[in-house]
Every structure is written in structure tokens, then in C-alpha cells.
Motif scaffolding. Structure first.
Motif, mmCIF file in Angstrom:
data_model
loop_
_atom_site.group_PDB
_atom_site.id
_atom_site.type_symbol
_atom_site.label_atom_id
_atom_site.label_comp_id
_atom_site.label_asym_id
_atom_site.label_seq_id
_atom_site.Cartn_x
_atom_site.Cartn_y
_atom_site.Cartn_z
ATOM 1 N N LYS A 9 0.827 -1.210 0.000
ATOM 2 C CA LYS A 9 0.000 0.000 0.000
ATOM 3 C C LYS A 9 0.860 1.259 0.000
ATOM 4 C CE LYS A 9 -3.879 -2.234 2.359
ATOM 5 N NZ LYS A 9 -4.721 -2.267 3.589
ATOM 6 N N PHE A 10 1.981 1.202 0.691
ATOM 7 C CA PHE A 10 2.887 2.341 0.752
ATOM 8 C C PHE A 10 3.473 2.641 -0.635
ATOM 9 C CE2 PHE A 10 6.766 4.213 3.170
ATOM 10 C CZ PHE A 10 6.220 5.476 3.066
ATOM 11 N N ILE A 11 3.933 1.600 -1.316
ATOM 12 C CA ILE A 11 4.513 1.782 -2.647
ATOM 13 C C ILE A 11 3.472 2.336 -3.613
ATOM 14 C CG2 ILE A 11 5.452 0.555 -4.654
ATOM 15 C CD1 ILE A 11 6.884 -1.299 -2.701
ATOM 16 N N ASN A 12 2.236 1.851 -3.506
ATOM 17 C CA ASN A 12 1.180 2.334 -4.395
ATOM 18 C C ASN A 12 0.945 3.836 -4.206
ATOM 19 O OD1 ASN A 12 -1.155 1.918 -6.245
ATOM 20 N ND2 ASN A 12 -2.324 2.487 -4.428
ATOM 21 N N SER A 13 0.904 4.283 -2.963
ATOM 22 C CA SER A 13 0.698 5.711 -2.699
ATOM 23 C C SER A 13 1.906 6.542 -3.127
ATOM 24 C CB SER A 13 0.407 5.940 -1.216
ATOM 25 O OG SER A 13 -0.895 5.502 -0.884
ATOM 26 N N ILE A 14 3.101 6.007 -2.956
ATOM 27 C CA ILE A 14 4.303 6.721 -3.406
ATOM 28 C C ILE A 14 4.248 6.922 -4.913
ATOM 29 C CG2 ILE A 14 6.814 6.604 -3.659
ATOM 30 C CD1 ILE A 14 6.874 5.037 -1.015
ATOM 31 N N ASN A 15 3.881 5.864 -5.637
ATOM 32 C CA ASN A 15 3.794 5.962 -7.098
ATOM 33 C C ASN A 15 2.790 7.022 -7.535
ATOM 34 O OD1 ASN A 15 5.718 3.975 -7.629
ATOM 35 N ND2 ASN A 15 4.208 2.328 -7.653
ATOM 36 N N ILE A 16 1.708 7.144 -6.784
ATOM 37 C CA ILE A 16 0.673 8.124 -7.130
ATOM 38 C C ILE A 16 1.171 9.545 -6.927
ATOM 39 C CG2 ILE A 16 -1.587 9.040 -6.438
ATOM 40 C CD1 ILE A 16 -2.446 6.128 -5.923
ATOM 41 N N VAL A 17 1.671 9.859 -5.748
ATOM 42 C CA VAL A 17 2.072 11.243 -5.467
ATOM 43 C C VAL A 17 3.350 11.629 -6.202
ATOM 44 C CG1 VAL A 17 0.902 11.264 -3.241
ATOM 45 C CG2 VAL A 17 3.306 10.625 -3.351
ATOM 46 N N ASN A 18 4.161 10.648 -6.556
ATOM 47 C CA ASN A 18 5.411 10.940 -7.258
ATOM 48 C C ASN A 18 5.150 11.592 -8.616
ATOM 49 O OD1 ASN A 18 8.187 11.041 -7.546
ATOM 50 N ND2 ASN A 18 8.368 8.953 -8.307
ATOM 51 N N LYS A 19 3.937 11.444 -9.128
ATOM 52 C CA LYS A 19 3.597 12.063 -10.410
ATOM 53 C C LYS A 19 3.526 13.585 -10.305
ATOM 54 C CE LYS A 19 1.033 7.944 -11.828
ATOM 55 N NZ LYS A 19 2.120 7.453 -12.669
ATOM 56 N N ALA A 20 3.501 14.100 -9.083
ATOM 57 C CA ALA A 20 3.418 15.548 -8.894
ATOM 58 C C ALA A 20 4.662 16.135 -8.241
ATOM 59 C CB ALA A 20 2.190 15.899 -8.050
ATOM 60 N N THR A 21 5.723 15.344 -8.070
ATOM 61 C CA THR A 21 6.937 15.900 -7.490
ATOM 62 C C THR A 21 7.543 16.923 -8.440
ATOM 63 O OG1 THR A 21 8.214 14.028 -8.369
ATOM 64 C CG2 THR A 21 7.508 13.902 -6.069
#
Length: 369
Positions: A9-21
Motif C-alpha cells: 500500500k505504501f509503494i502504491n501511494s508513493i507511485n501516485i504522489v510521485n507524479k506531482a513531485t
């Protein structure tokens, strides 16, 4: 801060927000995401000049706090951990005010540098007065079938966006490039929303990578003065709107056509796909359409060879010869599921229309000469 989160679940959320870094190298938070456990839940947050993304992830909070970390470094470390619970802890070193973030899994302990949470901008307060609920699949589909007409880097920033028109229970999306236009519309279950907004295509492209293909899953859209907000599956995505006047598609009139052609989509698609082997960079990238009687002849002659192919059609109107960039036709045909498509031609120097009433309209300019 001390929290415990499931690895997957952590990796999934990281992948999502990383699109806006942010990718700007001069920013202190460039490439970083915020891990925030100060609001009674755990959320990840990132933002850049075009959009911000917040993703809530299930987990346990033992001690509140927030810290920023490099998204790629964090992800690359966690994917190499065994499946299960990940413990994240940080404390501030007093000697140089730097932060170390400790990441634990069973007997594995690793430390990466962190950043102060106050360096990160939060998402704006959401005005929920104007809300449109729509199927994730429907929104993703209409974007996917138009976004190829947006420009990536244009002097005119309007061309980098898609126009959303929401009125009278219809969602209409338009995209314009130098030599083509894509327009699609769908019915929605909301007759009250009346909005016209331009959203950057690159941001929408990141959105559709996250959204579900499940027709039963919905997404909420909220409309504010400078932003549009998408909320779904514990995620909030805020996109900055593009200001300006979009291309007026009401000027695209097809009813004065001189030639109308009904043709099997697969036949013309496969023919044009073959033609790209010869309409290459060394030439004008064009193929010739010769429409006579009930036949479409597509031919190309170039430095790398030649192709000549005939396709059966149903024609109404005049015979015509006209040149097109085959890639523009191919992109439009990819976005259409119909077995038969209808093409309207206004003349060899005017745009052609691939359209279906109240559903789609793809406009392609010919190549002159």
C-alpha cells in the motif's frame, strides 16, 4: 514521527504522489514527497507548478509528525524490503539540524536523509459547492480519446491544454494542435453544472494513469476559481487551470462538404499503417488519397519505396484527390471503436472531418502541394 504501513500500500501511494513531485533542481523539495501523520491519518503529498496530489494510506500512527523524503530513493529502498509492515521513524539531530529517516522491516534497518515538513505547500482548501460525480472509466476514456491532440511544449500555452465544457448534462472535451482537432462528448447525470475550463494535458495524462477502468468506480470533480479538483480512492488531485481563450470549434463546419465517404475503419487504418513505412522523415510525410466512384486509392512514393492500395468505399459527392499526413489519420482512427467511419471532405485545401453526430469529431488539415 513513528508510523507503520503495509509495504504494498505504501509503494502504491508513493507511485501516485510521485507524479506531482517538482523537477526543478533549484527547489529544496525537488523530487521529494511529504509523509504527514499530524491529522489523525497518514497521507503522502507532493506538488509542482501544475498540480498537487495527496494520497491517504492506511497505517498506524504511534507518534505524530511529518517529514519530507526523496520519492525515488524511498521507493527504490522499500521495493527491496520483504513484504509486510514497514516502520518509519525520524528524529532531528541537534548538531546540524539535519534529519535522518529510519525505515525498518523485521531485522532490516536503513536510514535516508529527510527534509522539514514546513517546506512543502499543502493542497488548497477545497470548495465542495460545485461537485460533479462521474464514472472513472468514462472520464478516463474521453480524455484518452482526445489528449493526443494536445501539444507538449508550445509557445501558446492554450494548446497544451484540453477544454472541458460541462453544460446541459453533457461533458464535452476538446483538444487542438496545429494540424488537427479532437472533440468528444458524453452524457452525464448532472444538468446543474455549467463550467468551461482548460486543463493542462500533461496533468490529465498523469491522472488517467491513476484512474480505474472499472465502470462501477466513480470520481468527484470540484470546480474552483483557479483550480479543478479530482477526488477518488483516497486520492485528491488539484490541477491549476490554464487561463486564456480556447479555439472556437463552432467555426468547424462540415455540412458544406463536397465528398462524403463511408469506409471500414480497420481497412483504412491498416493501409495507412503500412504507408508510414514510406512516408518518412526524408519526405513530406504525406500520402495521397484519390477518391473516385466507390474506391479510395491510397498511394505514396518516397526515397524508400512506394505503396499503392485500393479500398472499397461508399461515396456521396465529387471525386477528389487530397494529401494527408498518415499519422494524423491513424491517431484519430485509434480513438474510434466503430466498425465503419464517415469522412467528410470540403475540398483539397480544406480540413476533413471524421465524425459521428453527438459523439466525436476529429478534424485533420491536408498537406498542400
Amino acid at each position: 514521527m513513528r508510523i507503520t504501513i503495509d509495504k504494498v500500500k505504501f509503494i502504491n501511494s508513493i507511485n501516485i504522489v510521485n507524479k506531482a513531485t517538482s523537477k526543478k533542481p533549484n527547489l529544496n523539495t525537488s523530487g521529494c514527497i511529504l509523509i504527514d501523520a499530524t491529522k489523525g491519518y497518514i497521507r503522502l503529498l507532493a506538488n509542482n507548478e501544475d498540480m498537487a496530489i495527496q494520497s491517504i494510506v492506511e497505517g498506524e500512527i504511534s507518534e505524530e509528525g511529518m517529514v519530507g523524503v526523496n520519492a525515488d530513493q524511498l521507493k527504490n529502498l522499500i521495493v527491496k524490503y520483504p513484504d509486510g509492515k514497514i516502520n518509519i521513524f525520524y528524529n532531528e539531530r541537534e548538531d546540524d539540524d539535519s534529519i535522518n529517516v529510519l525505515i525498518e522491516n523485521n531485522n532490516i534497518k536503513a536510514t535516508i536523509p529527510g527534509k522539514e515538513g514546513y517546506l512543502f505547500n499543502d493542497i488548497p482548501e477545497i470548495d465542495r459547492n460545485k461537485r460533479l460525480e462521474i464514472s472513472q472509466y468514462a472520464l478516463k476514456d474521453i480524455i484518452r480519446r482526445t489528449i493526443f491532440c494536445t501539444s507538449l511544449n508550445s509557445i501558446n500555452k492554450i494548446l497544451e491544454g484540453e477544454l472541458f465544457i460541462i453544460k446541459n448534462g453533457i461533458l464535452r472535451v476538446e483538444a487542438v494542435e496545429q494540424s488537427r482537432v479532437a472533440i468528444r462528448q458524453i452524457e452525464i447525470n448532472n444538468n446543474e453544472i455549467d463550467e468551461r475550463l482548460i486543463i493542462k494535458g500533461s496533468s490529465l495524462n498523469e491522472l488517467i494513469k491513476i484512474m480505474s477502468d472499472d465502470t462501477e468506480q466513480n470520481i468527484d470533480m470540484y470546480f474552483m476559481k483557479d483550480n479543478v479538483v479530482f477526488e477518488f480512492d483516497q486520492n485528491i488531485i488539484v490541477m491549476r487551470l490554464i487561463e486564456g481563450n480556447f479555439f472556437d470549434s463552432s467555426n468547424l463546419k462540415y455540412k458544406d462538404y463536397i465528398t462524403k465517404v463511408d469506409i471500414n475503419k480497420r481497412s483504412i487504418y491498416e493501409c495507412l499503417d503500412r504507408s508510414t513505412l514510406f512516408a518518412n522523415d526524408g519526405d513530406k510525410k504525406s500520402v495521397k488519397f484519390v477518391i473516385t466512384n466507390d474506391n479510395l486509392n491510397i498511394n505514396v512514393i518516397s526515397q524508400t519505396g512506394a505503396l499503392n492500395e485500393n479500398i472499397e468505399i461508399a461515396k456521396e459527392g465529387d471525386d477528389i484527390e487530397i494529401n494527408f499526413n498518415p499519422k494524423l489519420f491513424i491517431d484519430a482512427l485509434k480513438a474510434i471503436d466503430d466498425e465503419t467511419v464517415t469522412i467528410y471532405l470540403l475540398g483539397k485545401k480544406f480540413p476533413c472531418f471524421i465524425r459521428k453526430e453527438d459523439t466525436y469529431n476529429y478534424v485533420i488539415l491536408p498537406i498542400l502541394g
